[in-house]
Write an enzyme that holds these catalytic residues in place. Sequence first.
Site, PDB file in Angstrom:
ATOM      1  N   SER A   1      47.023  28.882  17.106  1.00  0.00           N
ATOM      2  CA  SER A   1      45.641  29.088  16.631  1.00  0.00           C
ATOM      3  C   SER A   1      45.402  28.659  15.189  1.00  0.00           C
ATOM      4  O   SER A   1      44.617  29.255  14.477  1.00  0.00           O
ATOM      5  CB  SER A   1      45.209  30.554  16.762  1.00  0.00           C
TER       6      SER A   1
ATOM      7  N   GLU B   1      25.522  22.797  27.928  1.00  0.00           N
ATOM      8  CA  GLU B   1      26.342  23.044  26.728  1.00  0.00           C
ATOM      9  C   GLU B   1      27.479  22.042  26.577  1.00  0.00           C
ATOM     10  O   GLU B   1      27.984  21.849  25.469  1.00  0.00           O
ATOM     11  CB  GLU B   1      26.872  24.490  26.730  1.00  0.00           C
TER      12      GLU B   1
ATOM     13  N   LYS C   1      58.185  28.751   2.887  1.00  0.00           N
ATOM     14  CA  LYS C   1      59.380  28.796   3.749  1.00  0.00           C
ATOM     15  C   LYS C   1      59.073  28.602   5.236  1.00  0.00           C
ATOM     16  O   LYS C   1      59.768  27.843   5.924  1.00  0.00           O
ATOM     17  CB  LYS C   1      60.135  30.113   3.520  1.00  0.00           C
TER      18      LYS C   1
ATOM     19  N   CYS D   1      23.593  28.171  34.761  1.00  0.00           N
ATOM     20  CA  CYS D   1      24.392  28.262  35.991  1.00  0.00           C
ATOM     21  C   CYS D   1      24.220  29.652  36.619  1.00  0.00           C
ATOM     22  O   CYS D   1      23.162  29.922  37.170  1.00  0.00           O
ATOM     23  CB  CYS D   1      25.841  27.900  35.726  1.00  0.00           C
ATOM     24  N   LEU D   2      25.192  30.568  36.502  1.00  0.00           N
ATOM     25  CA  LEU D   2      24.966  31.906  37.048  1.00  0.00           C
ATOM     26  C   LEU D   2      23.732  32.546  36.405  1.00  0.00           C
ATOM     27  O   LEU D   2      23.031  33.331  37.027  1.00  0.00           O
ATOM     28  CB  LEU D   2      26.205  32.793  36.825  1.00  0.00           C
TER      29      LEU D   2
ATOM     30  N   HIS E   1      25.501  22.612  33.364  1.00  0.00           N
ATOM     31  CA  HIS E   1      25.975  23.131  32.072  1.00  0.00           C
ATOM     32  C   HIS E   1      25.572  22.199  30.930  1.00  0.00           C
ATOM     33  O   HIS E   1      26.354  21.319  30.550  1.00  0.00           O
ATOM     34  CB  HIS E   1      27.499  23.289  32.093  1.00  0.00           C
TER      35      HIS E   1
HETATM   36  N1  GLN Z   1      29.387  31.631  40.430  1.00  0.00           N
HETATM   37  C1  GLN Z   1      28.297  30.711  40.497  1.00  0.00           C
HETATM   38  C2  GLN Z   1      28.573  29.564  41.453  1.00  0.00           C
HETATM   39  O1  GLN Z   1      29.718  29.285  41.763  1.00  0.00           O
HETATM   40  C3  GLN Z   1      27.941  30.184  39.127  1.00  0.00           C
HETATM   41  C4  GLN Z   1      29.020  29.371  38.494  1.00  0.00           C
HETATM   42  C5  GLN Z   1      28.844  29.172  37.017  1.00  0.00           C
HETATM   43  O2  GLN Z   1      28.105  29.910  36.360  1.00  0.00           O
HETATM   44  N2  GLN Z   1      29.545  28.196  36.466  1.00  0.00           N
HETATM   45  O3  GLN Z   1      27.670  28.927  41.899  1.00  0.00           O
END
Ligand code: GLN
Length: 533
Positions: free
Chosen positions: A16, A512, A192, A384-385, A510
């Site tokens: 890290s 992001e 060291k 997504c979710l 996504h």
């Molecule tokens: N679990 C949900 C799916 O498989 C969303 C996946 C996620 O948020 N990447 O569709």
Amino acid sequence: MATTKYIFVTGGVTSSLGKGIISASLGKLLQARGFKVTIQKLDPYINVDPGTLNPYEHGECYVTLDGAETDLDLGHYERFLGIPTSQANNVTTGGIYQTVINKERKGDYLGKTVQVIPHITDEIKRRIKLLGTRYKFDVVITEIGGTVGDIESLPFIESVRQLIWEMGESNSLVIHLTLVPFLSATGELKTKPTQHSVKVLLENGIQPNILILRTVKDLTLEIRKKVALFCNVNLESVIQSIDVSTIYEVPILMQKEKLDTAVIKKLKLPDSGPPELAPWKQFLRKLKNPRHTVKVGLIGKYVELQDSYKSIHESLIHAGAANDCKVEVRFIHSEDIGENNFTELLNGLKGIVVAPGFGDRGIDGKILAVKYARENNIPFFGICLGLQCAIVEFARNVIGLEKAHSTEMVTKTPDPVIDLMEDQKGITEKGGTMRLGGYPCVLKKGTLAHKAYSLNKVMERHRHRYEFNNAYLDVFEKAGMIASGINPDTGLVEIMEIPAKKWFLGVQFHPEYNSTVLKPHPLFVSFVKSSVS
Ligand code: GLN
């Protein structure tokens, strides 16, 4: 350039220390001098890829355009360099062994004993060189995960040793990143651990060319000289990396320390003058001098480890800078959100992001957060979710389908508004089997999504198994939640929004993974803009 040059970045003393950021910063400096650069990560674990890892284990799983599930460091590489990485940019021990064992089964080594040296190391070397030869990069930076001395990274270190000899002088170099701890009791910086860590590399046949020392205090000339003397490097190859408030400052710091000059000299690369960093510095100026502050809640179930949402967090930072605004991200655990406390817990937020995720832990808290955002007209961004939660919430509380759910959470729900994608049915293997990577999405004119992107068609990255159930689309649109982005090939809904709200939008993909320092993602920029106004 005729030959590709290879830079290996190893780490010592502790994990890290930020090898990923150092690699990305060096990559940025070389790119800003006009070289074609890529960065690769070698990970010592035996999983074939991090796709099957819980985020608590290894932080976010980053997805490339070509659909590889990779280490989160690739996110840093893309955010700094602004060019896509691919499957070839992340190599794991598991992936190496899988290839070698598959070859063994096919009979490719018939009659031979298959061994770590040369078979495993040959495969590692092939993967390292592949990037340079196939994609014609001038410089390939390879970051070796783990800390030198770890048993599991030995084959990677041995491969680097072999490559240095094979490639010859001036075609490769090793940068070793270590820690110089500060002992507050005596008020001293200690070298060291660095000396010992370099000894470990030497025992493995590698003499590092450049040392980068992480420190909380400026290194004196004496300390630099001492490290140079004990570790067989030139004084100008002892580089300090002092703690800074933002990772985006590191390329500038490394330039001040003349890391790029040391690299260019050793690799005999043409010196075409200082790196062109004006746009980067402009971003930094905006980042450090915000005119407003906005508090955004990020609702997820892995919030104890902020690395789980690395790309979302960074995207909000990029979008903040684009809006001259500091985005204060409040990480809120979805399991902490309940019927009795959600108003008070979410109070004061100017924007709400509901994060991606898998499984039903914390799902009710996420749905409540959506309800709070929708009812109070707070800018809402579901990813997504997060989108799927918004759809469930709307189905239940606006359309009146009280038991609506995703079949991921309740298989036998009477209203499966989110359901398994057709091509996911029958898949039982977990690794690499989701809908992964870039897919096109056509944007509906006049919608928030269309306005934010100012484009008719976009390409975004996916990682999911479930989708919006199109059987419900009419009912949703009539009730005020519309599909503003559709996959033109399959008809899958990619974006949904509520036009009557200030900013209420969810995406199945996504975004992001697509936000970079110099090209912040339009949806994040638009979301932050609306949160701040
Ligand atoms: N679990 C949900 C799916 O498989 C969303 C996946 C996620 O948020 N990447 O569709």
